[in-house]
Design a protein around this motif. Structure first.
Motif, PDB file in Angstrom:
ATOM      1  N   GLU A  27       0.835  -1.207   0.000  1.00  0.00           N
ATOM      2  CA  GLU A  27       0.000   0.000   0.000  1.00  0.00           C
ATOM      3  C   GLU A  27       0.867   1.252   0.000  1.00  0.00           C
ATOM      4  OE1 GLU A  27      -2.916   0.150   3.087  1.00  0.00           O
ATOM      5  OE2 GLU A  27      -3.845  -1.756   2.504  1.00  0.00           O
ATOM      6  N   ASP A  28       1.890   1.281   0.857  1.00  0.00           N
ATOM      7  CA  ASP A  28       2.765   2.451   0.940  1.00  0.00           C
ATOM      8  C   ASP A  28       3.479   2.718  -0.381  1.00  0.00           C
ATOM      9  OD1 ASP A  28       2.017   2.773   3.598  1.00  0.00           O
ATOM     10  OD2 ASP A  28       3.858   1.888   4.405  1.00  0.00           O
ATOM     11  N   HIS A  29       3.961   1.654  -1.022  1.00  0.00           N
ATOM     12  CA  HIS A  29       4.660   1.807  -2.304  1.00  0.00           C
ATOM     13  C   HIS A  29       3.706   2.371  -3.363  1.00  0.00           C
ATOM     14  CE1 HIS A  29       8.040   0.989  -4.981  1.00  0.00           C
ATOM     15  NE2 HIS A  29       7.138   0.629  -5.883  1.00  0.00           N
ATOM     16  N   LEU A  30       2.486   1.856  -3.377  1.00  0.00           N
ATOM     17  CA  LEU A  30       1.499   2.338  -4.340  1.00  0.00           C
ATOM     18  C   LEU A  30       1.161   3.805  -4.087  1.00  0.00           C
ATOM     19  CD1 LEU A  30      -0.476   1.912  -6.658  1.00  0.00           C
ATOM     20  CD2 LEU A  30      -2.094   0.943  -5.006  1.00  0.00           C
ATOM     21  N   MET A  31       0.968   4.165  -2.827  1.00  0.00           N
ATOM     22  CA  MET A  31       0.623   5.556  -2.506  1.00  0.00           C
ATOM     23  C   MET A  31       1.742   6.523  -2.871  1.00  0.00           C
ATOM     24  SD  MET A  31      -1.652   5.317   0.988  1.00  0.00           S
ATOM     25  CE  MET A  31      -0.683   4.126   1.877  1.00  0.00           C
ATOM     26  N   ALA A  32       2.986   6.048  -2.874  1.00  0.00           N
ATOM     27  CA  ALA A  32       4.129   6.897  -3.239  1.00  0.00           C
ATOM     28  C   ALA A  32       4.330   6.986  -4.749  1.00  0.00           C
ATOM     29  CB  ALA A  32       5.403   6.364  -2.577  1.00  0.00           C
ATOM     30  N   SER A  33       3.588   6.205  -5.518  1.00  0.00           N
ATOM     31  CA  SER A  33       3.728   6.210  -6.977  1.00  0.00           C
ATOM     32  C   SER A  33       2.919   7.356  -7.581  1.00  0.00           C
ATOM     33  CB  SER A  33       3.240   4.875  -7.559  1.00  0.00           C
ATOM     34  OG  SER A  33       1.816   4.831  -7.563  1.00  0.00           O
ATOM     35  N   SER A  34       3.004   7.464  -8.891  1.00  0.00           N
ATOM     36  CA  SER A  34       2.215   8.475  -9.601  1.00  0.00           C
ATOM     37  C   SER A  34       0.892   7.903 -10.119  1.00  0.00           C
ATOM     38  CB  SER A  34       3.019   9.041 -10.771  1.00  0.00           C
ATOM     39  OG  SER A  34       3.243   8.038 -11.745  1.00  0.00           O
ATOM     40  N   LEU A  35       0.602   6.656  -9.786  1.00  0.00           N
ATOM     41  CA  LEU A  35      -0.613   5.994 -10.268  1.00  0.00           C
ATOM     42  C   LEU A  35      -1.859   6.538  -9.583  1.00  0.00           C
ATOM     43  CD1 LEU A  35       0.872   2.402 -10.208  1.00  0.00           C
ATOM     44  CD2 LEU A  35       0.185   3.636 -12.273  1.00  0.00           C
ATOM     45  N   ASP A  36      -2.964   6.572 -10.320  1.00  0.00           N
ATOM     46  CA  ASP A  36      -4.269   6.906  -9.755  1.00  0.00           C
ATOM     47  C   ASP A  36      -4.795   5.627  -9.108  1.00  0.00           C
ATOM     48  OD1 ASP A  36      -4.117   9.481 -10.772  1.00  0.00           O
ATOM     49  OD2 ASP A  36      -5.305   9.013 -12.553  1.00  0.00           O
ATOM     50  N   TYR A  37      -4.608   5.513  -7.816  1.00  0.00           N
ATOM     51  CA  TYR A  37      -4.882   4.248  -7.145  1.00  0.00           C
ATOM     52  C   TYR A  37      -6.153   4.289  -6.300  1.00  0.00           C
ATOM     53  CZ  TYR A  37      -3.328   6.418  -2.813  1.00  0.00           C
ATOM     54  OH  TYR A  37      -3.215   7.256  -1.732  1.00  0.00           O
ATOM     55  N   ASN A  84     -17.013  -1.668 -10.631  1.00  0.00           N
ATOM     56  CA  ASN A  84     -17.693  -0.368 -10.552  1.00  0.00           C
ATOM     57  C   ASN A  84     -16.762   0.797 -10.268  1.00  0.00           C
ATOM     58  OD1 ASN A  84     -20.193  -1.480 -11.129  1.00  0.00           O
ATOM     59  ND2 ASN A  84     -20.743  -1.725  -8.977  1.00  0.00           N
ATOM     60  N   ILE A  85     -15.643   0.558  -9.599  1.00  0.00           N
ATOM     61  CA  ILE A  85     -14.782   1.697  -9.262  1.00  0.00           C
ATOM     62  C   ILE A  85     -13.685   1.970 -10.280  1.00  0.00           C
ATOM     63  CG2 ILE A  85     -15.202   1.449  -6.789  1.00  0.00           C
ATOM     64  CD1 ILE A  85     -12.216   0.520  -6.649  1.00  0.00           C
ATOM     65  N   ILE A  86     -13.506   1.086 -11.231  1.00  0.00           N
ATOM     66  CA  ILE A  86     -12.420   1.296 -12.203  1.00  0.00           C
ATOM     67  C   ILE A  86     -12.530   2.670 -12.864  1.00  0.00           C
ATOM     68  CG2 ILE A  86     -11.509   0.540 -14.447  1.00  0.00           C
ATOM     69  CD1 ILE A  86     -11.869  -2.344 -13.451  1.00  0.00           C
ATOM     70  N   ASP A  87     -13.711   3.068 -13.220  1.00  0.00           N
ATOM     71  CA  ASP A  87     -13.909   4.372 -13.870  1.00  0.00           C
ATOM     72  C   ASP A  87     -14.472   5.419 -12.923  1.00  0.00           C
ATOM     73  OD1 ASP A  87     -12.997   3.547 -16.418  1.00  0.00           O
ATOM     74  OD2 ASP A  87     -14.922   2.583 -16.800  1.00  0.00           O
ATOM     75  N   ASP A  88     -14.436   5.156 -11.617  1.00  0.00           N
ATOM     76  CA  ASP A  88     -14.977   6.092 -10.627  1.00  0.00           C
ATOM     77  C   ASP A  88     -13.845   6.930 -10.042  1.00  0.00           C
ATOM     78  OD1 ASP A  88     -16.132   7.457  -8.531  1.00  0.00           O
ATOM     79  OD2 ASP A  88     -17.018   5.677  -7.589  1.00  0.00           O
ATOM     80  N   ASN A  89     -13.670   8.114 -10.566  1.00  0.00           N
ATOM     81  CA  ASN A  89     -12.575   8.978 -10.119  1.00  0.00           C
ATOM     82  C   ASN A  89     -12.730   9.455  -8.679  1.00  0.00           C
ATOM     83  OD1 ASN A  89     -11.326   8.705 -12.585  1.00  0.00           O
ATOM     84  ND2 ASN A  89     -12.136  10.614 -13.409  1.00  0.00           N
ATOM     85  N   THR A  90     -13.918   9.337  -8.101  1.00  0.00           N
ATOM     86  CA  THR A  90     -14.094   9.769  -6.713  1.00  0.00           C
ATOM     87  C   THR A  90     -13.395   8.822  -5.733  1.00  0.00           C
ATOM     88  OG1 THR A  90     -16.186   8.585  -6.349  1.00  0.00           O
ATOM     89  CG2 THR A  90     -16.323  10.832  -7.257  1.00  0.00           C
ATOM     90  N   THR A  91     -12.972   7.643  -6.201  1.00  0.00           N
ATOM     91  CA  THR A  91     -12.279   6.697  -5.307  1.00  0.00           C
ATOM     92  C   THR A  91     -10.762   6.805  -5.411  1.00  0.00           C
ATOM     93  OG1 THR A  91     -12.240   4.869  -6.901  1.00  0.00           O
ATOM     94  CG2 THR A  91     -14.209   5.067  -5.503  1.00  0.00           C
ATOM     95  N   LYS A 114      -7.904   6.727  -2.388  1.00  0.00           N
ATOM     96  CA  LYS A 114      -8.585   6.284  -1.172  1.00  0.00           C
ATOM     97  C   LYS A 114      -8.288   4.818  -0.872  1.00  0.00           C
ATOM     98  CE  LYS A 114     -12.386   9.530  -1.520  1.00  0.00           C
ATOM     99  NZ  LYS A 114     -13.829   9.688  -1.614  1.00  0.00           N
ATOM    100  N   ALA A 115      -8.348   4.494   0.411  1.00  0.00           N
ATOM    101  CA  ALA A 115      -8.315   3.110   0.881  1.00  0.00           C
ATOM    102  C   ALA A 115      -9.689   2.848   1.489  1.00  0.00           C
ATOM    103  CB  ALA A 115      -7.220   2.916   1.919  1.00  0.00           C
ATOM    104  N   LEU A 116     -10.400   1.864   0.951  1.00  0.00           N
ATOM    105  CA  LEU A 116     -11.787   1.609   1.315  1.00  0.00           C
ATOM    106  C   LEU A 116     -11.972   0.184   1.827  1.00  0.00           C
ATOM    107  CD1 LEU A 116     -13.183   3.178  -1.968  1.00  0.00           C
ATOM    108  CD2 LEU A 116     -13.128   4.275   0.280  1.00  0.00           C
ATOM    109  N   ALA A 117     -12.737   0.033   2.894  1.00  0.00           N
ATOM    110  CA  ALA A 117     -13.076  -1.295   3.401  1.00  0.00           C
ATOM    111  C   ALA A 117     -14.280  -1.805   2.622  1.00  0.00           C
ATOM    112  CB  ALA A 117     -13.407  -1.226   4.888  1.00  0.00           C
ATOM    113  N   ALA A 118     -14.268  -3.093   2.280  1.00  0.00           N
ATOM    114  CA  ALA A 118     -15.370  -3.711   1.534  1.00  0.00           C
ATOM    115  C   ALA A 118     -16.103  -4.682   2.444  1.00  0.00           C
ATOM    116  CB  ALA A 118     -14.829  -4.453   0.308  1.00  0.00           C
ATOM    117  N   MET A 119     -17.442  -4.579   2.461  1.00  0.00           N
ATOM    118  CA  MET A 119     -18.240  -5.460   3.305  1.00  0.00           C
ATOM    119  C   MET A 119     -19.660  -5.556   2.784  1.00  0.00           C
ATOM    120  SD  MET A 119     -18.374  -2.805   6.431  1.00  0.00           S
ATOM    121  CE  MET A 119     -16.736  -2.307   6.011  1.00  0.00           C
TER     122      MET A 119
END
Length: 174
Positions: free
Chosen positions: A98-108, A148-155, A158-163
């Protein structure tokens, strides 16, 4: 996923040249990684995901969806003690990913399911912004949330819990 036009790539995520080769002459708009393995040595949770992030970034991919788990990153306290104990060797690796991804330039977007079940979709799966959230979800509902979130720029970012709204831990695990 195939009817949706999803292209699957098979390779060894722990071997960076293999991962880089998966991106050659491709024009991916997004990548979803669900890499995990309890019995593998070395465990791919960090290194495999890091290789995917780095290769995707180098190839110009913009969107990355990472599946980790409740208990990684800033959600450590949300995981019940038995889960934290069971995942004690995995959670630090998922946190590193997670930390490595957050430090990247990717829209994660990071998705953290708690307990996973293999039942049919209920249609009641949801994503929570809460760092204290922990719940259970069927894999089929989780897959729908990911699509559903692949094209959802509002996410993005963010780190989201799924339930699932109707599944109560621990009773729904049985």
């Amino acid at each position: 996923m195939e009817p949706l036009g999803v292209e699957f790539v098979v390779g060894d995520a722990l071997d960076l040249p293999t991962v880089e080769a998966a991106f050659v002459d491709k024009d991916y708009t997004s990548v979803v990684t669900t890499i995990a393995c309890f019995s593998c040595e070395p465990k791919p949770d960090y290194l495999g995901n890091r290789n995917i992030f780095d290769a995707a970034e180098a190839a110009g991919v913009k969107r990355m969806i990472l599946m980790t788990t409740v208990g990684s990153g800033d959600s450590y306290d949300a995981a019940p003690f038995p889960a934290r104990n069971f995942l004690k060797d995995i959670l630090p690796l998922k946190t590193q990913a997670e930390d490595h991804l957050m430090a990247s330039s990717l829209d994660y977007t990071i998705i953290r399911p708690g307990g996973l079940k293999s039942g049919p979709a209920t249609g009641r799966g949801y994503l929570s912004n809460s760092r204290e959230a922990f719940g259970i979800i069927n894999r089929a509902d989780l897959a729908g949330l990911v699509v559903n979130i692949i094209d959802d720029n509002t996410t993005i970012g963010k780190a989201l819990a799924a339930m699932d709204a109707d599944m109560v831990f621990p009773w729904s695990m049985f």
